[in-house]
Design a protein around this motif. Sequence first.
Motif, PDB file in Angstrom:
ATOM      1  N   VAL A   1     116.640   3.395  61.650  1.00 56.77           N
ATOM      2  CA  VAL A   1     117.960   3.674  61.107  1.00 56.77           C
ATOM      3  C   VAL A   1     118.676   2.341  60.912  1.00 56.77           C
TER       4      VAL A   1
ATOM      5  N   ASN B   1     114.198  10.866  62.880  1.00 53.80           N
ATOM      6  CA  ASN B   1     115.068  11.067  61.712  1.00 53.80           C
ATOM      7  C   ASN B   1     116.199  12.044  61.985  1.00 53.80           C
TER       8      ASN B   1
ATOM      9  N   ILE C   1     119.900  10.985  63.157  1.00 59.20           N
ATOM     10  CA  ILE C   1     120.847  10.286  62.285  1.00 59.20           C
ATOM     11  C   ILE C   1     122.210  10.969  62.284  1.00 59.20           C
TER      12      ILE C   1
ATOM     13  N   LEU D   1     117.900   5.855  56.451  1.00 55.48           N
ATOM     14  CA  LEU D   1     116.633   5.983  57.164  1.00 55.48           C
ATOM     15  C   LEU D   1     115.542   5.231  56.421  1.00 55.48           C
TER      16      LEU D   1
END
Length: 434
Positions: free
Chosen positions: A157, A282, A285, A298
């Motif tokens: 990230v 992921n 986030i 990402l």
Amino acid sequence: MKASPFSRLAIGTVASLSLVLTACSGGSTDSAPELSDKPVTIRATWWGADARAQLTNEAIAAFEKKYPNIKVKGEYKDWSGYWDALATTTAAKDSPDVIQMDELYLASYADRGALYDLGKVKKILATSQFDDQALATGQVSGTQYALPVGVGVMSVVVNTDLFKKYGVDVPDDKTWTWDDYAKVAKELTDKSGGKIHGAAGAPGFDAGSLKYWARQEGGNLFDKDGNVSLKPKAITDMWNYGLKLISSGASIKASTMVEDQTAGITAGSFATGKAAMTGAYNTQITALQQATGANLKLLQMPHVGTTKANFFKPSMYWAVSGQSKHPAEAAAFVNFMLNDPAVADILKTERGIPANKEMLKHLEAGLTGPDKAAADYMNEVTPGESPVVTPNGGSGIEPMLQRYTQEVYFKKTSPEDAAKAFIEELQGEIDAAK
């Protein structure tokens, strides 16, 4: 939802529990149990806070409306209290019928007969909309004991606001290597004059990072028999890389990493704008976006070679207790929770990006912001073969790994000595549980 220059990002702290479970065969012995038309009450348990409970109870109400003869009693606790309670009730042969399960403890419960073989209820519980590799995450020795609710994949990230502020280009994540990651991280630290660090940590504080490093070098953390197959070179390479990140100033200091472990996902160096890149699944986030208030992106993981090192990480599973007297009804509830669009509309991504491809497709049009970014990213990544589920005895891997990682990064132990000791200790725990 919990590999590389990452300090661990997790909602809760994984506790090392001693599961005092007896062999459990108190449930139905029918090869294919059928739903009853008489009144039936089942219990379902999960970990989480009040917000999750509210949404889950809405889903339970929808289930009870569809199956008026089945009543579901919901139970929930926080992470640590959950596992203590589940171990106690299972040992007393009073386990809830439906169990929210985590990958760390799946084999521990399955090996003791505490979970139901879902292959026996395949006429009730549909799995056709799950990717084969996602299904594999819930299998122990080839038997499907659990189904993933949501899945995540590893990512980097980046805070694009900080990249822009300090005049650093966001790298091409289709081609970048670990050397590129280190170079970009140092550039960010240098151009900021030390106001921020490029990387919010170094690898080794979570099992995901260790799995990734083992897989990119052609190995795995565990073999098909549940033994440690990790090569000392893989973990040594990982720690040596982390040491270089720290010494160059590309990463935050080891002491700050430890502080970030305590602070958690919403208060660590990345979340507070003190670092521009971090490792996370992921699905994390959304929490990071809320914490930073910045524009985040990402990126795919840095890599070496052509091995598909990334993998599906279940956010959690639904499983049926091996002690359940109503496995058919329990399976019907799991089927409803995973396969019914009405539940998808209620829960959305609260338990992660749905592992059920049909449900994800159902939700995608309505996803926005970080949830959409997480779903889009997962569609772009091609995971490799699913790792072997953490074997019985291995549930304490993360605190063990963190202990050795700290010894290495504080330069109390060499990477080589720590690698040997870690592998021996982890295998010893697994052997003791056999």
